[in-house]
Each structure stands twice: as C-alpha cells, then as structure tokens.
Design a protein around this motif. Structure first.
Motif, PDB file in Angstrom:
ATOM      1  N   LYS A  46      41.255  22.925  33.347  1.00  0.00           N
ATOM      2  CA  LYS A  46      42.206  24.455  33.859  1.00  0.00           C
ATOM      3  C   LYS A  46      43.094  23.630  34.776  1.00  0.00           C
ATOM      4  O   LYS A  46      44.612  24.233  34.472  1.00  0.00           O
ATOM      5  N   THR A  47      42.911  22.790  36.352  1.00  0.00           N
ATOM      6  CA  THR A  47      43.393  22.561  36.951  1.00  0.00           C
ATOM      7  C   THR A  47      44.990  22.180  36.310  1.00  0.00           C
ATOM      8  O   THR A  47      46.461  21.862  36.314  1.00  0.00           O
ATOM      9  N   MET A  48      44.597  20.793  35.278  1.00  0.00           N
ATOM     10  CA  MET A  48      45.196  19.799  34.369  1.00  0.00           C
ATOM     11  C   MET A  48      46.681  21.192  33.757  1.00  0.00           C
ATOM     12  O   MET A  48      47.761  20.580  33.498  1.00  0.00           O
ATOM     13  N   ILE A  49      45.836  22.203  32.993  1.00  0.00           N
ATOM     14  CA  ILE A  49      46.733  22.996  32.811  1.00  0.00           C
ATOM     15  C   ILE A  49      47.600  23.599  32.801  1.00  0.00           C
ATOM     16  O   ILE A  49      49.489  23.981  32.463  1.00  0.00           O
ATOM     17  N   ALA A  50      47.088  23.985  34.140  1.00  0.00           N
ATOM     18  CA  ALA A  50      48.137  24.958  35.301  1.00  0.00           C
ATOM     19  C   ALA A  50      49.207  23.646  35.885  1.00  0.00           C
ATOM     20  O   ALA A  50      50.310  24.626  36.240  1.00  0.00           O
ATOM     21  N   THR A  51      48.692  23.491  36.110  1.00  0.00           N
ATOM     22  CA  THR A  51      49.828  21.838  36.358  1.00  0.00           C
ATOM     23  C   THR A  51      51.106  21.834  35.846  1.00  0.00           C
ATOM     24  O   THR A  51      52.233  21.917  35.783  1.00  0.00           O
ATOM     25  N   LEU A  52      50.560  21.578  34.020  1.00  0.00           N
ATOM     26  CA  LEU A  52      51.417  21.646  33.125  1.00  0.00           C
ATOM     27  C   LEU A  52      52.133  22.725  33.086  1.00  0.00           C
ATOM     28  O   LEU A  52      53.117  22.632  32.731  1.00  0.00           O
ATOM     29  N   THR A  53      51.742  23.835  32.762  1.00  0.00           N
ATOM     30  CA  THR A  53      52.627  25.039  32.581  1.00  0.00           C
ATOM     31  C   THR A  53      53.293  25.355  34.252  1.00  0.00           C
ATOM     32  O   THR A  53      54.492  25.762  33.704  1.00  0.00           O
ATOM     33  N   LEU A  54      52.884  24.851  35.093  1.00  0.00           N
ATOM     34  CA  LEU A  54      54.437  25.377  36.250  1.00  0.00           C
ATOM     35  C   LEU A  54      55.304  23.657  35.403  1.00  0.00           C
ATOM     36  O   LEU A  54      56.303  24.221  36.730  1.00  0.00           O
ATOM     37  N   LEU A  55      55.115  22.777  35.981  1.00  0.00           N
ATOM     38  CA  LEU A  55      55.750  21.534  35.170  1.00  0.00           C
ATOM     39  C   LEU A  55      56.749  22.367  34.104  1.00  0.00           C
ATOM     40  O   LEU A  55      58.377  21.913  34.157  1.00  0.00           O
ATOM     41  N   LEU A  56      55.830  23.065  32.772  1.00  0.00           N
ATOM     42  CA  LEU A  56      57.684  23.161  32.620  1.00  0.00           C
ATOM     43  C   LEU A  56      57.974  24.102  32.418  1.00  0.00           C
ATOM     44  O   LEU A  56      58.794  24.515  32.010  1.00  0.00           O
ATOM     45  N   SER A  57      57.402  25.810  33.824  1.00  0.00           N
ATOM     46  CA  SER A  57      57.907  27.013  33.515  1.00  0.00           C
ATOM     47  C   SER A  57      59.453  25.983  34.726  1.00  0.00           C
ATOM     48  O   SER A  57      60.051  26.773  34.426  1.00  0.00           O
TER      49      SER A  57
END
Length: 62
Positions: A5-16
C-alpha cells in the motif's frame, strides 16, 4: 500488505506530480515566464515551478 500500500501510494504521488509538471508553452500562456532579448527565459511570476523550468531551459540554452 502495508508495504504494498505504501509503495502504491508513493507511485501514485510521483505520477501525479509528473502530470502537474509545467511545460514551456503552458508557462508562457499563464504569464509565468517570457523570452528575453538575450534568448534566455525570464521569470515573470516567481512560482517554484516557473523558477525551476526557467533554470532548466536556460541551462540547456547555454
């Protein structure tokens, strides 16, 4: 599970953040930067994104 979940949240933030990156045309149309007579960009409205963009482009123009 928590790491995933942390990795997904981090990836989402970077992409946004990449989606909101300012490009030259957008910065010009928003009045944030402009071309100077010496061929470099000048910052009209000093937002962090405009300052960073002008510095990157001016470095490439050098």
């Amino acid at each position: 599970m928590k790491i995933v979940k942390t990795m997904i949240a981090t990836l989402t933030l970077l992409l946004s953040m990449a989606a909101f990156a300012l490009d030259l045309d957008a910065a010009k149309s928003q009045g944030l930067v402009g071309e100077q007579t010496d061929g470099y960009l000048g910052v009209v409205k000093a937002t962090p994104a405009a300052v960073e963009l002008a510095a990157e482009i001016n470095q490439k123009r050098r």
